[in-house]
Write a protein that holds these residues in place. Structure first.
Motif, PDB file in Angstrom:
ATOM      1  N   ILE A  16      34.130  49.147  35.159  1.00  0.00           N
ATOM      2  CA  ILE A  16      34.644  49.216  36.532  1.00  0.00           C
ATOM      3  C   ILE A  16      35.141  47.845  36.976  1.00  0.00           C
ATOM      4  CG2 ILE A  16      33.976  49.532  38.947  1.00  0.00           C
ATOM      5  CD1 ILE A  16      32.231  51.903  37.989  1.00  0.00           C
ATOM      6  N   GLU A  17      34.380  46.809  36.678  1.00  0.00           N
ATOM      7  CA  GLU A  17      34.819  45.462  37.041  1.00  0.00           C
ATOM      8  C   GLU A  17      36.147  45.130  36.361  1.00  0.00           C
ATOM      9  OE1 GLU A  17      32.956  41.084  37.804  1.00  0.00           O
ATOM     10  OE2 GLU A  17      31.964  42.342  36.309  1.00  0.00           O
ATOM     11  N   ALA A  18      36.298  45.501  35.108  1.00  0.00           N
ATOM     12  CA  ALA A  18      37.555  45.261  34.393  1.00  0.00           C
ATOM     13  C   ALA A  18      38.706  46.023  35.044  1.00  0.00           C
ATOM     14  CB  ALA A  18      37.411  45.659  32.921  1.00  0.00           C
ATOM     15  N   ILE A  19      38.462  47.254  35.462  1.00  0.00           N
ATOM     16  CA  ILE A  19      39.496  48.054  36.143  1.00  0.00           C
ATOM     17  C   ILE A  19      39.918  47.370  37.431  1.00  0.00           C
ATOM     18  CG2 ILE A  19      39.873  50.204  37.427  1.00  0.00           C
ATOM     19  CD1 ILE A  19      38.232  51.606  35.167  1.00  0.00           C
ATOM     20  N   LEU A  20      38.955  46.915  38.211  1.00  0.00           N
ATOM     21  CA  LEU A  20      39.279  46.231  39.462  1.00  0.00           C
ATOM     22  C   LEU A  20      40.131  44.995  39.198  1.00  0.00           C
ATOM     23  CD1 LEU A  20      35.771  46.596  41.086  1.00  0.00           C
ATOM     24  CD2 LEU A  20      37.891  47.588  42.002  1.00  0.00           C
ATOM     25  N   LEU A  21      39.707  44.184  38.233  1.00  0.00           N
ATOM     26  CA  LEU A  21      40.432  42.948  37.928  1.00  0.00           C
ATOM     27  C   LEU A  21      41.834  43.233  37.383  1.00  0.00           C
ATOM     28  CD1 LEU A  21      37.496  40.880  36.392  1.00  0.00           C
ATOM     29  CD2 LEU A  21      38.538  40.593  38.662  1.00  0.00           C
ATOM     30  N   GLU A  22      41.976  44.311  36.613  1.00  0.00           N
ATOM     31  CA  GLU A  22      43.290  44.683  36.075  1.00  0.00           C
ATOM     32  C   GLU A  22      44.245  45.134  37.182  1.00  0.00           C
ATOM     33  OE1 GLU A  22      44.720  44.727  32.940  1.00  0.00           O
ATOM     34  OE2 GLU A  22      43.008  43.576  32.244  1.00  0.00           O
ATOM     35  N   ASN A  23      43.702  45.515  38.331  1.00  0.00           N
ATOM     36  CA  ASN A  23      44.520  45.980  39.450  1.00  0.00           C
ATOM     37  C   ASN A  23      44.888  44.854  40.420  1.00  0.00           C
ATOM     38  OD1 ASN A  23      45.162  48.980  39.646  1.00  0.00           O
ATOM     39  ND2 ASN A  23      43.070  48.987  38.869  1.00  0.00           N
ATOM     40  N   ARG A  24      44.599  43.598  40.041  1.00  0.00           N
ATOM     41  CA  ARG A  24      45.066  42.496  40.871  1.00  0.00           C
ATOM     42  C   ARG A  24      46.577  42.383  40.700  1.00  0.00           C
ATOM     43  NH1 ARG A  24      41.225  37.825  38.795  1.00  0.00           N
ATOM     44  NH2 ARG A  24      41.957  38.795  36.927  1.00  0.00           N
ATOM     45  N   PRO A  25      47.363  42.085  41.682  1.00  0.00           N
ATOM     46  CA  PRO A  25      47.007  41.563  42.993  1.00  0.00           C
ATOM     47  C   PRO A  25      46.775  42.616  44.061  1.00  0.00           C
ATOM     48  CG  PRO A  25      49.374  41.466  42.761  1.00  0.00           C
ATOM     49  CD  PRO A  25      48.830  42.052  41.474  1.00  0.00           C
ATOM     50  N   VAL A  26      46.813  43.909  43.693  1.00  0.00           N
ATOM     51  CA  VAL A  26      46.518  44.906  44.731  1.00  0.00           C
ATOM     52  C   VAL A  26      45.144  44.604  45.313  1.00  0.00           C
ATOM     53  CG1 VAL A  26      46.128  47.346  45.230  1.00  0.00           C
ATOM     54  CG2 VAL A  26      48.007  46.675  43.733  1.00  0.00           C
ATOM     55  N   PHE A  27      44.148  44.441  44.467  1.00  0.00           N
ATOM     56  CA  PHE A  27      42.830  44.023  44.926  1.00  0.00           C
ATOM     57  C   PHE A  27      42.739  42.510  44.780  1.00  0.00           C
ATOM     58  CE2 PHE A  27      41.417  48.297  43.093  1.00  0.00           C
ATOM     59  CZ  PHE A  27      41.570  48.952  44.306  1.00  0.00           C
ATOM     60  N   SER A  28      42.305  41.858  45.842  1.00  0.00           N
ATOM     61  CA  SER A  28      42.098  40.410  45.773  1.00  0.00           C
ATOM     62  C   SER A  28      40.809  40.127  45.007  1.00  0.00           C
ATOM     63  CB  SER A  28      41.991  39.831  47.184  1.00  0.00           C
ATOM     64  OG  SER A  28      40.791  40.282  47.810  1.00  0.00           O
ATOM     65  N   ASP A  29      40.607  38.884  44.621  1.00  0.00           N
ATOM     66  CA  ASP A  29      39.362  38.513  43.950  1.00  0.00           C
ATOM     67  C   ASP A  29      38.156  38.835  44.835  1.00  0.00           C
ATOM     68  OD1 ASP A  29      40.734  37.629  41.722  1.00  0.00           O
ATOM     69  OD2 ASP A  29      40.645  35.513  42.290  1.00  0.00           O
ATOM     70  N   GLU A  30      38.285  38.579  46.135  1.00  0.00           N
ATOM     71  CA  GLU A  30      37.191  38.875  47.060  1.00  0.00           C
ATOM     72  C   GLU A  30      36.903  40.378  47.121  1.00  0.00           C
ATOM     73  OE1 GLU A  30      35.838  38.182  51.700  1.00  0.00           O
ATOM     74  OE2 GLU A  30      37.775  37.420  51.032  1.00  0.00           O
ATOM     75  N   GLU A  31      37.956  41.187  47.146  1.00  0.00           N
ATOM     76  CA  GLU A  31      37.760  42.639  47.158  1.00  0.00           C
ATOM     77  C   GLU A  31      37.085  43.100  45.867  1.00  0.00           C
ATOM     78  OE1 GLU A  31      41.407  44.286  49.901  1.00  0.00           O
ATOM     79  OE2 GLU A  31      41.900  43.499  47.918  1.00  0.00           O
ATOM     80  N   CYS A  32      37.472  42.531  44.743  1.00  0.00           N
ATOM     81  CA  CYS A  32      36.836  42.885  43.464  1.00  0.00           C
ATOM     82  C   CYS A  32      35.351  42.553  43.499  1.00  0.00           C
ATOM     83  CB  CYS A  32      37.523  42.167  42.303  1.00  0.00           C
ATOM     84  SG  CYS A  32      39.212  42.721  41.978  1.00  0.00           S
ATOM     85  N   ARG A  33      35.007  41.369  43.975  1.00  0.00           N
ATOM     86  CA  ARG A  33      33.587  40.975  44.068  1.00  0.00           C
ATOM     87  C   ARG A  33      32.826  41.910  45.000  1.00  0.00           C
ATOM     88  NH1 ARG A  33      35.873  35.888  43.987  1.00  0.00           N
ATOM     89  NH2 ARG A  33      35.893  35.729  46.248  1.00  0.00           N
ATOM     90  N   THR A  34      33.423  42.237  46.137  1.00  0.00           N
ATOM     91  CA  THR A  34      32.769  43.126  47.100  1.00  0.00           C
ATOM     92  C   THR A  34      32.524  44.498  46.495  1.00  0.00           C
ATOM     93  OG1 THR A  34      33.758  41.954  48.966  1.00  0.00           O
ATOM     94  CG2 THR A  34      33.000  44.211  49.370  1.00  0.00           C
TER      95      THR A  34
END
Length: 137
Positions: A16-34
């Motif tokens: 899941i963390e990898a999916i979030l990070l792969e979706n940057r810049p839609v998700f910011s680093d802060e959004e991924c951490r949250t």
């Protein structure tokens, strides 16, 4: 391709963390951490009151995407849909739609009557807004 929905497991966190990070810049680093913090909170206290709820889309033994939702405090039957994140290689393949419909079904099963979906007004979210406009019942 086989796609199923299931509950969240601790073993899903790296994917899941990898999916979030792969979706940057839609998700910011802060959004991924949250988003990852929300998972950790829920797994640490699974029976907690007003906990976050998750659905995981799995295909061929891998996490293809996930959704997070929960009740809106001080309301009756109202829910927030916090996240739907799909691996970029699976965008436009029906994973997001299956997750959204799965959330709607689970919310209805719990007596929910309203689902609130908010997105950023940033340009990166244009595709996300179109997805929700097209898919929400």
């Amino acid at each position: 391709m086989d796609l199923s929905l299931r509950s969240l497991a601790a073993a899903d966190i790296p994917e899941i963390e990898a999916i979030l990070l792969e979706n940057r810049p839609v998700f910011s680093d802060e959004e991924c951490r949250t988003a990852v913090e929300m998972i950790h909170e829920t797994l640490a206290e699974p029976a907690g009151e007003d906990r976050y709820q998750f659905l995981v889309a799995e295909s061929e033994g891998r996490v293809a995407g996930y959704a997070c939702f929960g009740t809106i405090p001080l309301t009756k039957g109202s829910y927030d849909l916090y996240w739907i994140a799909v691996h970029p290689t699976r965008h436009a393949s029906g994973v997001g739609k299956k997750l959204l419909l799965g959330c709607e079904e689970e919310i209805a099963r719990q007596g929910g009557r309203l689902v609130v979906v908010e997105t950023s007004s940033r340009k990166e979210y244009d595709k996300t807004r179109r997805f929700y406009e097209k898919t929400m019942r």
